[in-house]
Write a protein that holds these residues in place. Structure first.
Motif, PDB file in Angstrom:
ATOM      1  N   GLY A 177       0.814  -1.205   0.000  1.00  0.00           N
ATOM      2  CA  GLY A 177       0.000   0.000   0.000  1.00  0.00           C
ATOM      3  C   GLY A 177       0.850   1.257   0.000  1.00  0.00           C
ATOM      4  O   GLY A 177       0.519   2.247  -0.672  1.00  0.00           O
ATOM      5  N   HIS A 178       1.961   1.213   0.737  1.00  0.00           N
ATOM      6  CA  HIS A 178       2.811   2.404   0.824  1.00  0.00           C
ATOM      7  C   HIS A 178       3.339   2.833  -0.536  1.00  0.00           C
ATOM      8  O   HIS A 178       3.455   4.026  -0.830  1.00  0.00           O
ATOM      9  CB  HIS A 178       3.988   2.180   1.782  1.00  0.00           C
ATOM     10  N   LYS A 179       3.641   1.848  -1.401  1.00  0.00           N
ATOM     11  CA  LYS A 179       4.099   2.197  -2.755  1.00  0.00           C
ATOM     12  C   LYS A 179       3.119   3.157  -3.428  1.00  0.00           C
ATOM     13  O   LYS A 179       3.516   4.145  -4.038  1.00  0.00           O
ATOM     14  CB  LYS A 179       4.122   0.938  -3.648  1.00  0.00           C
ATOM     15  N   VAL A 180       1.832   2.798  -3.340  1.00  0.00           N
ATOM     16  CA  VAL A 180       0.803   3.587  -4.028  1.00  0.00           C
ATOM     17  C   VAL A 180       0.660   4.948  -3.364  1.00  0.00           C
ATOM     18  O   VAL A 180       0.584   5.986  -4.034  1.00  0.00           O
ATOM     19  CB  VAL A 180      -0.537   2.830  -4.039  1.00  0.00           C
ATOM     20  N   ARG A 181       0.659   4.965  -2.017  1.00  0.00           N
ATOM     21  CA  ARG A 181       0.539   6.249  -1.303  1.00  0.00           C
ATOM     22  C   ARG A 181       1.735   7.149  -1.603  1.00  0.00           C
ATOM     23  O   ARG A 181       1.601   8.365  -1.729  1.00  0.00           O
ATOM     24  CB  ARG A 181       0.390   5.991   0.200  1.00  0.00           C
ATOM     25  N   LEU A 182       2.919   6.539  -1.740  1.00  0.00           N
ATOM     26  CA  LEU A 182       4.114   7.325  -2.057  1.00  0.00           C
ATOM     27  C   LEU A 182       3.997   7.950  -3.448  1.00  0.00           C
ATOM     28  O   LEU A 182       4.258   9.153  -3.627  1.00  0.00           O
ATOM     29  CB  LEU A 182       5.361   6.433  -1.953  1.00  0.00           C
TER      30      LEU A 182
END
Lengths: 200, 200
Positions: A12-17
């Motif tokens: 998920g962090h990839k997308v939020r980043l």
């Protein structure tokens, strides 16, 4: 757009980043994967695989798979390599991430950081860490000769690999053994709109 | 171009199938993965991950990861969806294939078809098969409502999933339980230039 996510997830962090790098507004819908919230009938209608993240478009379509979401959001932006060979290299590293990196580094982190390990998981942990270190060694070898994973610029390939690499310490990995990875993490963290994962 | 491959591999078959659909000539370099031929210094210089397939271009560049090779070969052809949402869906299924399908179906097939299983592998086989059946159920659900995985046409998403699905029986999977998958296999096998995997 809406992002169905769990904020402790590197996927998920990839997308939020990327959304933060792009300056794109979105609504975050948190689903606690530790409580089975991604296996309800409502969630399975969004992704029959029962996994976050899932991007929901304004017209109600759904896209699972973190790296497919990165690709979709990055088309025609500076985060996508401009030539066919660069795009191929980006995907080469993104498939490496999902096949040879995430199943070891993310799983070791999940076991050590989020749950009480079963006896079977305790036995399997060292093999997960060995395979995770093999992935980190391949990254280190590449980064000793290149600043970025695909082409000459920061791209979605770097974002995909950053997701779980920057929290690998929580899976028992010693990033001090990988000086080129450490320099690459700092290069990523100096990009406009950078966000690290929230502590969990 | 040259393809470094092992002809018993479903990952390699994906690339050979697309090359045949495209009518593209290439030189096949066989590496027997059962004899460690992908872990020599020469091979590791082509792919530090030690895995086939690897595409070698006429100017001597190398591209590993079967699904990245499919993408590279399919750009600007009829096998790539023409719109951004279709491309995102193609990648969604290609990442599903590498994360939720191949590690179970290909591994069960490898254990049953290519090697003498260790006692530990014999214990793990039924879990691999359970997870593989979960992947087949998700494919069946999609194919009950759609002819193809991404957009309205046969694409690299179908080729990626065909690789190990059409030989799943060699991993102990009963495709008779999945009528929509069986119809989809026949649709793929009627495409121009189709090739099945060589028997191993």
């Amino acid at each position: 757009m809406r992002l169905h996510d769990f904020t402790g997830s590197g996927n998920g962090h990839k997308v939020r980043l990327l959304l933060s790098n792009l300056g794109q507004e979105y609504e975050l819908i948190e689903h606690n994967i530790l409580n089975g919230e991604t296996h309800t009938a409502d969630f399975l209608a969004r992704n029959p695989g029962g996994k976050i993240p899932v991007l929901e478009t304004d017209d109600g379509k759904h896209l699972p798979e973190s790296n497919a979401i990165l690709w979709y959001l990055a088309e025609d932006t500076a985060f996508m390599p401009k030539d066919a060979w660069g795009r191929a290299q980006a995907l080469r590293w993104m498939f490496f991430e999902q096949y040879s990196h995430e199943p070891y580094i993310a799983v070791a982190r999940f076991w050590l950081h989020f749950v009480d390990m079963t006896p079977e998981q305790k036995i399997q942990l060292s093999e997960k860490q060995d395979r995770g270190n093999q992935a980190l060694e391949i990254m280190e070898q590449h980064l000793a000769a290149h600043d970025w994973f695909a082409g000459d610029n920061y791209s979605i390939a770097d974002i995909a690999l950053y997701g779980y690499t920057h929290v690998a310490g929580e899976g028992g990995f010693d990033l001090g053994k990988y000086p080129s990875i450490k320099s690459w993490l700092l290069r990523i963290e100096s990009q406009k709109g950078h966000i690290a994962m929230e502590p969990h």
